[in-house]
Write an enzyme that holds these catalytic residues in place. Structure first.
Site, PDB file in Angstrom:
ATOM      1  N   SER A   1       0.833  -1.215   0.000  1.00 24.15           N
ATOM      2  CA  SER A   1       0.000   0.000   0.000  1.00 24.15           C
ATOM      3  C   SER A   1       0.861   1.255   0.000  1.00 24.15           C
ATOM      4  O   SER A   1       0.595   2.221  -0.724  1.00 24.15           O
ATOM      5  CB  SER A   1      -0.895   0.023   1.244  1.00 24.15           C
ATOM      6  OG  SER A   1      -1.813  -1.039   1.203  1.00 24.15           O
TER       7      SER A   1
ATOM      8  N   ARG B   1       1.473   4.239  -3.071  1.00 25.98           N
ATOM      9  CA  ARG B   1       1.229   5.666  -2.796  1.00 25.98           C
ATOM     10  C   ARG B   1       2.491   6.494  -2.966  1.00 25.98           C
ATOM     11  O   ARG B   1       2.429   7.652  -3.384  1.00 25.98           O
ATOM     12  CB  ARG B   1       0.642   5.812  -1.381  1.00 25.98           C
ATOM     13  CG  ARG B   1      -0.818   5.304  -1.300  1.00 25.98           C
ATOM     14  CD  ARG B   1      -1.204   4.963   0.128  1.00 25.98           C
ATOM     15  NE  ARG B   1      -2.619   4.644   0.303  1.00 25.98           N
ATOM     16  CZ  ARG B   1      -3.181   3.459   0.050  1.00 25.98           C
ATOM     17  NH1 ARG B   1      -2.451   2.458  -0.430  1.00 25.98           N
ATOM     18  NH2 ARG B   1      -4.483   3.267   0.271  1.00 25.98           N
TER      19      ARG B   1
ATOM     20  N   ARG C   1     -13.550  -7.398 -10.904  1.00 25.41           N
ATOM     21  CA  ARG C   1     -13.769  -6.755  -9.600  1.00 25.41           C
ATOM     22  C   ARG C   1     -14.637  -5.495  -9.724  1.00 25.41           C
ATOM     23  O   ARG C   1     -14.613  -4.802 -10.735  1.00 25.41           O
ATOM     24  CB  ARG C   1     -12.414  -6.468  -8.945  1.00 25.41           C
ATOM     25  CG  ARG C   1     -11.688  -7.784  -8.674  1.00 25.41           C
ATOM     26  CD  ARG C   1     -10.361  -7.596  -7.997  1.00 25.41           C
ATOM     27  NE  ARG C   1     -10.516  -7.079  -6.645  1.00 25.41           N
ATOM     28  CZ  ARG C   1      -9.489  -6.718  -5.890  1.00 25.41           C
ATOM     29  NH1 ARG C   1      -8.258  -6.824  -6.347  1.00 25.41           N
ATOM     30  NH2 ARG C   1      -9.697  -6.263  -4.671  1.00 25.41           N
TER      31      ARG C   1
ATOM     32  N   SER D   1     -13.600   0.682   3.082  1.00 23.00           N
ATOM     33  CA  SER D   1     -12.607   0.455   2.027  1.00 23.00           C
ATOM     34  C   SER D   1     -11.637   1.620   1.935  1.00 23.00           C
ATOM     35  O   SER D   1     -12.020   2.745   1.602  1.00 23.00           O
ATOM     36  CB  SER D   1     -13.299   0.265   0.677  1.00 23.00           C
ATOM     37  OG  SER D   1     -12.341   0.354  -0.364  1.00 23.00           O
TER      38      SER D   1
ATOM     39  N   GLN E   1      -9.379   1.795  -0.278  1.00 15.40           N
ATOM     40  CA  GLN E   1      -9.189   2.116  -1.695  1.00 15.40           C
ATOM     41  C   GLN E   1     -10.206   3.151  -2.145  1.00 15.40           C
ATOM     42  O   GLN E   1      -9.864   4.097  -2.863  1.00 15.40           O
ATOM     43  CB  GLN E   1      -9.307   0.848  -2.550  1.00 15.40           C
ATOM     44  CG  GLN E   1      -8.149  -0.120  -2.304  1.00 15.40           C
ATOM     45  CD  GLN E   1      -8.203  -1.345  -3.185  1.00 15.40           C
ATOM     46  OE1 GLN E   1      -9.210  -1.605  -3.850  1.00 15.40           O
ATOM     47  NE2 GLN E   1      -7.134  -2.119  -3.181  1.00 15.40           N
TER      48      GLN E   1
ATOM     49  N   ASP F   1      -6.601  -8.211   4.585  1.00 15.16           N
ATOM     50  CA  ASP F   1      -5.802  -9.010   3.652  1.00 15.16           C
ATOM     51  C   ASP F   1      -5.214 -10.260   4.297  1.00 15.16           C
ATOM     52  O   ASP F   1      -4.628 -11.096   3.608  1.00 15.16           O
ATOM     53  CB  ASP F   1      -4.659  -8.157   3.083  1.00 15.16           C
ATOM     54  CG  ASP F   1      -5.171  -7.095   2.124  1.00 15.16           C
ATOM     55  OD1 ASP F   1      -6.291  -7.254   1.589  1.00 15.16           O
ATOM     56  OD2 ASP F   1      -4.457  -6.096   1.909  1.00 15.16           O
TER      57      ASP F   1
ATOM     58  N   LYS G   1     -12.159  -9.781  -3.357  1.00 16.40           N
ATOM     59  CA  LYS G   1     -10.711  -9.539  -3.426  1.00 16.40           C
ATOM     60  C   LYS G   1     -10.166 -10.203  -4.703  1.00 16.40           C
ATOM     61  O   LYS G   1     -10.921 -10.469  -5.621  1.00 16.40           O
ATOM     62  CB  LYS G   1     -10.031 -10.071  -2.159  1.00 16.40           C
ATOM     63  CG  LYS G   1     -10.435  -9.305  -0.903  1.00 16.40           C
ATOM     64  CD  LYS G   1      -9.954  -7.867  -0.956  1.00 16.40           C
ATOM     65  CE  LYS G   1     -10.367  -7.073   0.269  1.00 16.40           C
ATOM     66  NZ  LYS G   1     -10.049  -5.644   0.125  1.00 16.40           N
TER      67      LYS G   1
ATOM     68  N   ARG H   1      -2.348 -14.390  -2.067  1.00 14.60           N
ATOM     69  CA  ARG H   1      -2.424 -14.639  -0.619  1.00 14.60           C
ATOM     70  C   ARG H   1      -2.974 -16.036  -0.309  1.00 14.60           C
ATOM     71  O   ARG H   1      -2.674 -16.608   0.734  1.00 14.60           O
ATOM     72  CB  ARG H   1      -3.241 -13.552   0.069  1.00 14.60           C
ATOM     73  CG  ARG H   1      -2.629 -12.157  -0.126  1.00 14.60           C
ATOM     74  CD  ARG H   1      -3.049 -11.166   0.922  1.00 14.60           C
ATOM     75  NE  ARG H   1      -2.780  -9.802   0.481  1.00 14.60           N
ATOM     76  CZ  ARG H   1      -1.577  -9.201   0.539  1.00 14.60           C
ATOM     77  NH1 ARG H   1      -0.534  -9.853   1.027  1.00 14.60           N
ATOM     78  NH2 ARG H   1      -1.425  -7.967   0.114  1.00 14.60           N
TER      79      ARG H   1
END
Ligand code: S3P
Length: 433
Positions: A22, A26, A122, A167, A169, A315, A342, A387
């Site tokens: 993450s 960014r 998604r 969220s 996101q 996650d 996800k 994952r």
């Protein structure tokens, strides 16, 4: 590519898992639209964050590296991005697509965002709806799926937005559009989610006002270059935290891991299950708390996971389900319906895989009920989800025979050289084409 993981073993030593995904995304986004040169260290050289890096290069930003986690970004300022020659291909990365949809809504040029088969399934209406109410023009394919087509030249206005789901996101998407908007943009979340966007915008000189569950910024904003030290990713460390907890005789130290309180749900959940986890050398780097995490094996017990911890560990559920399969008694997860959208449907895919290994696991609409017990040898499908692949690798530490996991290429999206690092720590794992 498949993983073949032999049964048994224990985890030990000191390891540093790759950089936080993450924060890596960014750092590229904000460094690119800042004025001046930003130096990043500890950058995750995984496919997801590399897709963000390539997207900004395609929009004319000069970016050096990555080389051993070092990236130098020559920022072009808020209005300096250029129309890319073709659609931006973001691979498997939902974070790239959702955050970029906000950041690119305020540009002067048209741009299209595409992804791989998983990303193309998604839901994107969660970002296109608030963006439309800000005056942005973003269209999706049928059913609100990618690709996203963003028309440039929109006059973006600030809004007050109540997030319908927890969220980070979506929160970040709206705040990034807000950088280009006229007036104030505020986002209110129903439960705390990761706040790396807010922290890093502050570090880049753009004040984010926080009041309770609401974060606000004033647009149009400008960012000043900033150096970022990316800590190791707690989401990658989580596999080893569970592995060391469930494999008798383990003692492992995970170095320089980000322990931002909006990300530490996995530590809280494992401790509630009886895990032995110690935080040492706590420090702060660039506005983000870090620590070394020492984990020793222990007998875990089943619990009903408190719902407020779900977004703080969102996650980590694939590997938390593996911990539950090794615990004494029943573990119940509720309030986790976000797991169904996800990189795969992580409720169904994990329940199917655990059942294939003889575990009594039952998927529910918003979670799972797992009876701890024994784990058999067997073959599971990762459904191209990084994952899921890494979570089942750790299950082999307690299985009665080898576990084979199909379709593991996407482990590279978040954890390059997982096989090498996991082997060094004591897992008997190899990959096979
Ligand atoms: C992320 C937020 C989370 C998480 C994802 C990364 C981010 O998604 O699952 O891996 O960097 O903002 P949601 O915010 O959609 O839950």
């Amino acid at each position: 590519m498949k993983f073949i993981v032999n049964k048994g073993g224990k985890l030990s030593g000191n390891i540093r898992v790759p950089g936080d995904k993450s924060i890596s995304h960014r750092s590229i986004m904000f460094g690119s639209i800042a004025v001046g040169t930003s130096h990043i260290s500890g950058f995750l050289e995984g496919e997801d964050s590399l897709n963000t890096l390539r997207a900004f290069q395609a929009m004319g930003v000069s970016i050096e590296g990555p080389e051993n986690g070092r990236v130098v970004i020559h920022g072009v300022g808020m209005r300096g991005l250029k129309k890319p020659a073709q659609a931006l291909e973001l691979g498997n990365s939902g974070t790239s697509m959702r955050l970029l949809s906000g950041l690119l809504s305020g540009q002067a040029f048209d741009v299209e965002l595409t992804g791989d088969a998983s990303l193309s399934k998604r839901p994107m209406q969660r970002v296109t709806r608030p963006l439309a109410s800000m005056g942005a023009q973003v269209s999706t394919a049928e059913g609100g799926r990618p690709p996203l087509k963003i028309s440039g030249g929109s006059n973006i206005q600030g809004i007050d937005y109540d997030l319908p789901m927890a969220s980070a996101q979506v929160k970040s998407c709206v705040l990034l559009a807000g950088l280009y908007a006229n007036g104030r943009t505020c986002v209110t979340e129903p439960a705390p989610t990761r706040d790396h966007t807010e922290r890093m915008l502050n570090a880049f000189g753009c004040a984010v006002e926080k009041s309770g569950a609401t974060a606000c910024i004033h647009g149009p904003a400008s960012l000043q270059a900033c150096d970022i030290d990316v800590p190791a990713d707690i989401s990658s460390a989580a596999f080893f935290m569970v592995g060391a907890s469930i494999a008798p005789g383990s003692e492992i130290t995970l170095e320089h891991v980000g322990i931002n309180p909006t990300r530490t749900g996995v530590i809280d959940i494992l401790r509630l299950m009886g895990a032995d986890i110690e935080l040492i050398n706590q420090a702060e780097v660039g506005g983000e708390p870090v620590a070394d995490i020492k984990v020793r094996s222990s007998q875990l017990k089943g619990i009903h996971i408190p719902e407020h911890l779900v977004p703080l560990a969102i996650d980590e559920f694939p590997v938390i389900f593996v911990a539950a399969a090794c615990a004494q008694g029943e573990t119940i997860v509720t309030g986790a319906e976000e797991l169904r959208v996800k990189e795969s449907d992580r409720i169904q895919v994990m329940a199917d895989g655990l059942q294939a290994l003889g575990v009594n696991a039952r998927a529910t609409a918003d979670g799972m009920i797992i009876q701890g017990g024994t784990i058999n040898a067997g073959n599971v499908h990762s459904h191209d989800d990084h994952r899921i692949a890494m979570a089942f690798s750790m299950a082999a530490l307690r299985a009665s025979g080898a576990i084979t996991i199909d379709d593991c290429e996407n482990v590279n999206t978040s954890f390059p050289d997982f096989v090498g690092l996991a082997s060094a720590a004591g897992l008997s794992i190899r990959s096979d084409a």
